[in-house]
Design a protein around this motif. Structure first.
Motif, PDB file in Angstrom:
ATOM      1  N   LEU A   3       0.841  -1.425   0.030  1.00 56.07           N
ATOM      2  CA  LEU A   3      -0.010  -0.014   0.200  1.00 56.07           C
ATOM      3  C   LEU A   3       0.909   1.312  -0.132  1.00 56.07           C
ATOM      4  O   LEU A   3       0.756   2.169  -0.689  1.00 56.07           O
ATOM      5  CB  LEU A   3      -0.866  -0.202   1.131  1.00 56.07           C
ATOM      6  N   ILE A   4       1.943   1.275   0.749  1.00 54.45           N
ATOM      7  CA  ILE A   4       2.956   2.408   0.767  1.00 54.45           C
ATOM      8  C   ILE A   4       3.381   2.564  -0.531  1.00 54.45           C
ATOM      9  O   ILE A   4       3.705   3.670  -1.022  1.00 54.45           O
ATOM     10  CB  ILE A   4       3.748   2.382   1.844  1.00 54.45           C
ATOM     11  N   THR A   5       3.850   1.659  -1.100  1.00 52.99           N
ATOM     12  CA  THR A   5       4.740   1.769  -2.501  1.00 52.99           C
ATOM     13  C   THR A   5       3.768   2.065  -3.453  1.00 52.99           C
ATOM     14  O   THR A   5       4.169   2.958  -4.224  1.00 52.99           O
ATOM     15  CB  THR A   5       5.233   0.268  -2.896  1.00 52.99           C
ATOM     16  N   ILE A   6       2.327   1.594  -3.713  1.00 57.65           N
ATOM     17  CA  ILE A   6       1.581   2.108  -4.568  1.00 57.65           C
ATOM     18  C   ILE A   6       1.133   3.705  -4.492  1.00 57.65           C
ATOM     19  O   ILE A   6       1.089   4.254  -5.450  1.00 57.65           O
ATOM     20  CB  ILE A   6       0.371   1.113  -4.419  1.00 57.65           C
ATOM     21  N   ASN A   7       0.833   4.182  -3.211  1.00 62.41           N
ATOM     22  CA  ASN A   7       0.451   5.144  -3.007  1.00 62.41           C
ATOM     23  C   ASN A   7       1.617   6.326  -3.029  1.00 62.41           C
ATOM     24  O   ASN A   7       1.237   7.578  -3.724  1.00 62.41           O
ATOM     25  CB  ASN A   7      -0.015   5.451  -1.640  1.00 62.41           C
ATOM     26  N   THR A   8       2.887   5.894  -2.757  1.00 67.68           N
ATOM     27  CA  THR A   8       4.033   6.637  -3.013  1.00 67.68           C
ATOM     28  C   THR A   8       4.216   6.916  -4.379  1.00 67.68           C
ATOM     29  O   THR A   8       4.347   8.187  -4.862  1.00 67.68           O
ATOM     30  CB  THR A   8       5.350   6.228  -2.497  1.00 67.68           C
ATOM     31  N   PHE A   9       4.062   6.136  -5.324  1.00 66.43           N
ATOM     32  CA  PHE A   9       4.255   6.280  -6.860  1.00 66.43           C
ATOM     33  C   PHE A   9       3.070   7.195  -7.161  1.00 66.43           C
ATOM     34  O   PHE A   9       3.439   7.907  -8.141  1.00 66.43           O
ATOM     35  CB  PHE A   9       4.313   4.708  -7.312  1.00 66.43           C
ATOM     36  N   CYS A  10       1.947   6.652  -7.028  1.00 63.22           N
ATOM     37  CA  CYS A  10       0.716   7.289  -7.411  1.00 63.22           C
ATOM     38  C   CYS A  10       0.811   9.100  -6.916  1.00 63.22           C
ATOM     39  O   CYS A  10       0.464  10.045  -7.806  1.00 63.22           O
ATOM     40  CB  CYS A  10      -0.618   6.732  -7.256  1.00 63.22           C
ATOM     41  N   LEU A 104      -1.466   6.663 -15.541  1.00 59.04           N
ATOM     42  CA  LEU A 104      -2.959   6.538 -14.822  1.00 59.04           C
ATOM     43  C   LEU A 104      -3.048   4.833 -15.218  1.00 59.04           C
ATOM     44  O   LEU A 104      -3.525   4.234 -14.085  1.00 59.04           O
ATOM     45  CB  LEU A 104      -4.172   7.224 -15.437  1.00 59.04           C
ATOM     46  N   THR A 105      -2.621   4.310 -16.312  1.00 53.49           N
ATOM     47  CA  THR A 105      -2.917   2.829 -16.497  1.00 53.49           C
ATOM     48  C   THR A 105      -2.048   2.159 -15.770  1.00 53.49           C
ATOM     49  O   THR A 105      -2.297   0.928 -14.921  1.00 53.49           O
ATOM     50  CB  THR A 105      -2.694   2.704 -18.022  1.00 53.49           C
ATOM     51  N   LEU A 106      -0.931   2.489 -15.605  1.00 50.70           N
ATOM     52  CA  LEU A 106       0.071   1.896 -14.612  1.00 50.70           C
ATOM     53  C   LEU A 106      -0.541   1.869 -13.176  1.00 50.70           C
ATOM     54  O   LEU A 106      -0.276   0.994 -12.642  1.00 50.70           O
ATOM     55  CB  LEU A 106       1.436   2.363 -14.614  1.00 50.70           C
ATOM     56  N   GLY A 107      -1.003   3.156 -12.641  1.00 48.73           N
ATOM     57  CA  GLY A 107      -1.415   3.008 -11.275  1.00 48.73           C
ATOM     58  C   GLY A 107      -2.750   2.192 -11.095  1.00 48.73           C
ATOM     59  O   GLY A 107      -2.752   1.513 -10.158  1.00 48.73           O
ATOM     60  N   ALA A 108      -3.572   2.136 -12.336  1.00 47.20           N
ATOM     61  CA  ALA A 108      -4.557   1.201 -12.287  1.00 47.20           C
ATOM     62  C   ALA A 108      -4.149  -0.417 -11.999  1.00 47.20           C
ATOM     63  O   ALA A 108      -4.687  -1.163 -11.281  1.00 47.20           O
ATOM     64  CB  ALA A 108      -5.482   1.331 -13.385  1.00 47.20           C
ATOM     65  N   VAL A 109      -3.156  -0.495 -12.860  1.00 50.63           N
ATOM     66  CA  VAL A 109      -2.499  -1.978 -12.770  1.00 50.63           C
ATOM     67  C   VAL A 109      -2.232  -2.269 -11.334  1.00 50.63           C
ATOM     68  O   VAL A 109      -2.499  -3.694 -10.790  1.00 50.63           O
ATOM     69  CB  VAL A 109      -1.557  -2.431 -13.898  1.00 50.63           C
ATOM     70  N   MET A 110      -1.273  -1.254 -10.776  1.00 52.66           N
ATOM     71  CA  MET A 110      -0.745  -1.787  -9.342  1.00 52.66           C
ATOM     72  C   MET A 110      -2.123  -1.810  -8.228  1.00 52.66           C
ATOM     73  O   MET A 110      -2.055  -2.910  -7.549  1.00 52.66           O
ATOM     74  CB  MET A 110       0.070  -0.680  -8.998  1.00 52.66           C
ATOM     75  N   TRP A 111      -3.067  -0.913  -8.440  1.00 55.86           N
ATOM     76  CA  TRP A 111      -4.332  -0.946  -7.583  1.00 55.86           C
ATOM     77  C   TRP A 111      -4.998  -2.375  -7.862  1.00 55.86           C
ATOM     78  O   TRP A 111      -5.441  -2.895  -6.886  1.00 55.86           O
ATOM     79  CB  TRP A 111      -5.065   0.187  -7.783  1.00 55.86           C
ATOM     80  N   PHE A 112      -5.045  -2.693  -9.178  1.00 60.39           N
ATOM     81  CA  PHE A 112      -5.776  -3.945  -9.391  1.00 60.39           C
ATOM     82  C   PHE A 112      -5.183  -5.149  -8.713  1.00 60.39           C
ATOM     83  O   PHE A 112      -5.797  -5.981  -7.890  1.00 60.39           O
ATOM     84  CB  PHE A 112      -5.873  -4.103 -10.922  1.00 60.39           C
ATOM     85  N   PHE A 113      -3.948  -5.286  -8.889  1.00 57.72           N
ATOM     86  CA  PHE A 113      -3.201  -6.501  -8.210  1.00 57.72           C
ATOM     87  C   PHE A 113      -3.159  -6.259  -6.602  1.00 57.72           C
ATOM     88  O   PHE A 113      -3.360  -7.238  -6.201  1.00 57.72           O
ATOM     89  CB  PHE A 113      -1.925  -6.558  -8.796  1.00 57.72           C
TER      90      PHE A 113
END
Length: 182
Positions: A3-10, A104-113
């Motif tokens: 969660l920290i990794t995804i949110n930091t990136f986004c 935005l698409t990369l963020g969606a992929v990370m959140w999806f997984f």
């Protein structure tokens, strides 16, 4: 950690784009953006807080909060469809930055997984739509990137020849002399 990794990136990518928009964007639109952002953030927080805080059952509170967040996510992910319509209508991609669509698409992929790993449908479902819309934007960009710009006339901007008003005082005395001679 995920969660920290995804949110930091986004957060990094979204902050970069916000600063770029506020640096290059027109003043009127920047002010409107700030107003809408504050309205939705403050109003959204108040709605979420009061709709969940006073519920006695914590599982019900989490479920309602998940649905509220999913509704907000879907609204955010559907918003680019207005730009998609404009790209198709004008056959121009000047309003669709390609890198924005990619991230935005990369963020969606990370959140999806992430949602898939948690088995949380409130995270997984909106990001499937986000991924589809991101791919659609990139496909449209590829299709229309080399098209000549199509000028779309706004009917509000067309002038009528019957209603032209000229303020002669602003032109000076030279124009006034020529008008009086006619």
């Amino acid at each position: 950690m995920l969660l920290i990794t995804i949110n930091t990136f986004c957060v990094f990518i979204q902050t970069f784009y916000l600063f770029a928009y506020f640096y290059y964007g027109p003043k009127k639109e920047k002010v409107e953006t700030v107003k809408l952002t504050l309205l939705f953030n403050v109003f959204g927080f108040v709605v979420i807080f009061f709709s969940t805080f006073f519920l006695p059952n914590s599982l019900t509170r989490l479920q309602i909060l998940g649905y509220i967040c999913m509704a907000f996510s879907l609204c955010v992910f559907v918003a680019p469809l207005g730009i998609v319509r404009k790209v198709i209508k004008t056959k121009s991609v000047e309003y669709t930055p390609f890198t924005f669509s990619v991230f935005l698409t990369l963020g969606a992929v990370m959140w999806f997984f992430y949602g898939l790993l948690l088995k949380d449908m409130n995270i997984t479902v909106p990001n499937v739509l986000r991924f589809i819309f991101g791919i659609l934007q990139m496909i449209l960009y590829d299709i229309y990137k080399n098209h000549p710009k199509k000028i779309v006339e706004d009917p509000k901007l067309q002038l009528s020849a019957q209603h032209i008003v000229v303020d002669i005082v602003k032109f000076g005395s030279t124009v006034c002399l020529e008008v009086t001679r006619l």
